[in-house]
Scaffold this motif. Structure first.
Motif, short mmCIF file in Angstrom:
data_model
loop_
_atom_site.label_atom_id
_atom_site.label_comp_id
_atom_site.label_asym_id
_atom_site.label_seq_id
_atom_site.Cartn_x
_atom_site.Cartn_y
_atom_site.Cartn_z
N ASP A 125 1.05 -1.43 0.10
CA ASP A 125 -0.12 0.40 -0.07
C ASP A 125 0.76 1.42 -0.09
O ASP A 125 0.91 2.43 -0.87
CB ASP A 125 -0.88 0.33 1.47
CG ASP A 125 -1.65 -0.82 0.91
OD1 ASP A 125 -2.71 -1.48 0.27
OD2 ASP A 125 -2.21 -1.51 2.47
N LEU A 126 1.78 1.17 0.49
CA LEU A 126 2.47 1.81 0.97
C LEU A 126 3.84 2.31 0.03
O LEU A 126 3.96 3.67 -0.77
CB LEU A 126 3.64 1.84 1.51
CG LEU A 126 3.22 2.23 3.60
CD1 LEU A 126 4.09 2.14 4.56
CD2 LEU A 126 2.14 4.13 3.94
N CYS A 127 4.66 1.49 -1.04
CA CYS A 127 4.97 1.54 -2.23
C CYS A 127 3.49 2.35 -3.59
O CYS A 127 4.22 3.34 -4.59
CB CYS A 127 4.80 0.18 -2.53
SG CYS A 127 6.42 -0.10 -1.88
N ALA A 128 2.51 1.79 -3.26
CA ALA A 128 1.43 1.98 -4.48
C ALA A 128 0.95 3.61 -4.13
O ALA A 128 1.32 4.39 -4.83
CB ALA A 128 -0.08 1.82 -4.39
N ALA A 129 0.95 4.20 -2.64
CA ALA A 129 0.60 5.36 -2.20
C ALA A 129 1.68 6.41 -3.02
O ALA A 129 1.38 8.06 -3.09
CB ALA A 129 0.12 5.07 -0.75
N THR A 130 2.67 6.02 -2.61
CA THR A 130 4.26 6.74 -2.69
C THR A 130 4.85 6.84 -4.01
O THR A 130 5.56 8.05 -4.57
CB THR A 130 5.18 6.58 -1.23
OG1 THR A 130 5.97 5.22 -2.22
CG2 THR A 130 4.82 6.82 0.06
N GLY A 131 4.69 5.98 -4.79
CA GLY A 131 4.71 6.21 -5.80
C GLY A 131 6.73 5.58 -6.07
O GLY A 131 7.58 5.36 -7.01
N LEU A 132 6.89 4.77 -4.57
CA LEU A 132 8.34 4.60 -4.82
C LEU A 132 8.34 2.87 -4.42
O LEU A 132 7.19 1.97 -3.67
CB LEU A 132 8.89 5.24 -3.34
CG LEU A 132 9.21 6.49 -3.54
CD1 LEU A 132 8.90 6.21 -1.98
CD2 LEU A 132 9.67 6.87 -4.25
N GLY A 133 9.27 2.15 -4.60
CA GLY A 133 9.50 1.14 -4.85
C GLY A 133 9.99 0.49 -3.65
O GLY A 133 10.44 1.99 -2.34
N ARG A 134 9.26 -0.85 -3.23
CA ARG A 134 9.80 -1.11 -1.53
C ARG A 134 10.97 -0.73 -0.99
O ARG A 134 11.21 -0.43 0.68
CB ARG A 134 9.74 -2.41 -1.17
CG ARG A 134 9.55 -2.97 -0.37
CD ARG A 134 10.29 -4.99 -0.07
NE ARG A 134 9.04 -5.68 1.06
CZ ARG A 134 8.70 -5.94 1.58
NH1 ARG A 134 7.35 -4.55 0.78
NH2 ARG A 134 7.60 -6.86 1.95
#
Length: 194
Positions: free
Chosen positions: A32-41
């Motif tokens: 969810d955080l990756c999707a929300a921030t646009g960043l990879g893990r």
């Protein structure tokens, strides 16, 4: 030489804030955080170290936005009572415009209680600042004659703060604008100088 970051950290923080706000801390996954921030893990963890630290920074970002937003609303007021009226109306508008998410601070209290000392301290500091601002509105209203002098400004601040929280909870349970507006109107009428 380290490579420069290729993203806007503030935008990433905003995305994380929205994810936590919508789902809560526990229910927000790394994906969810990756999707929300646009960043990879790896970028999420390289930038923010841990989910817990990212949450704390997202909460801080939310609080800063709230302080600025409230100040902008209060600055437009004609008198002390109008400041409170405008604040309550802005809460209703915010809820109905932005997805009925409630308040991230209130949601955090509901999820964490007092189990995390750092989060508890930050929530308490934000609450104290909000109450001080509301008490100042009450003092201004008492001085300009718009708010009753029968109550201590600190008690008025607690009442308004509780009304704001109540409106946000009403929104989360699906209350419509007329019901929320009625509560705001009753609160304003209760404070008006007779």
């Amino acid at each position: 030489m380290p490579r420069p970051r290729e993203f806007d950290e503030t935008e990433a923080l905003e995305g994380a804030m929205n994810a936590f706000w919508a789902r809560g801390y526990e229910a927000t996954s790394t994906q969810d955080l990756c999707a929300a921030t646009g960043l990879g893990r790896s970028s999420v963890y390289n930038t923010f170290t841990s989910k817990e630290i990212l949450f704390r920074r997202a909460l801080e970002h939310y609080i800063e936005l709230g302080v600025r937003g409230r100040a902008a609303v209060l600055e437009q007021a004609d008198d002390g009572l109008d400041a409170i009226r405008r604040l309550l109306a802005s809460v209703i508008d915010d809820e109905l415009t932005h997805g009925r998410r409630g308040c991230l601070v209130v949601n955090t209290v509901a999820e964490f209680g007092t189990g995390d000392p750092e989060i508890t301290a930050r929530v308490q500091a934000d609450t104290a600042a909000h109450l001080a601002s509301l008490a100042e509105c009450a003092r201004v209203g008492q001085a300009d004659g718009s708010i009753t002098r029968d109550r201590d400004p600190r008690d008025i601040a607690e009442f308004v703060h509780s009304t704001v929280s109540g409106l946000r909870l009403m929104s989360r349970r699906g209350a419509e604008r007329p019901a929320m507006t009625a509560v705001a109107d009753i609160a304003v009428a209760a404070l008006a100088r007779r």
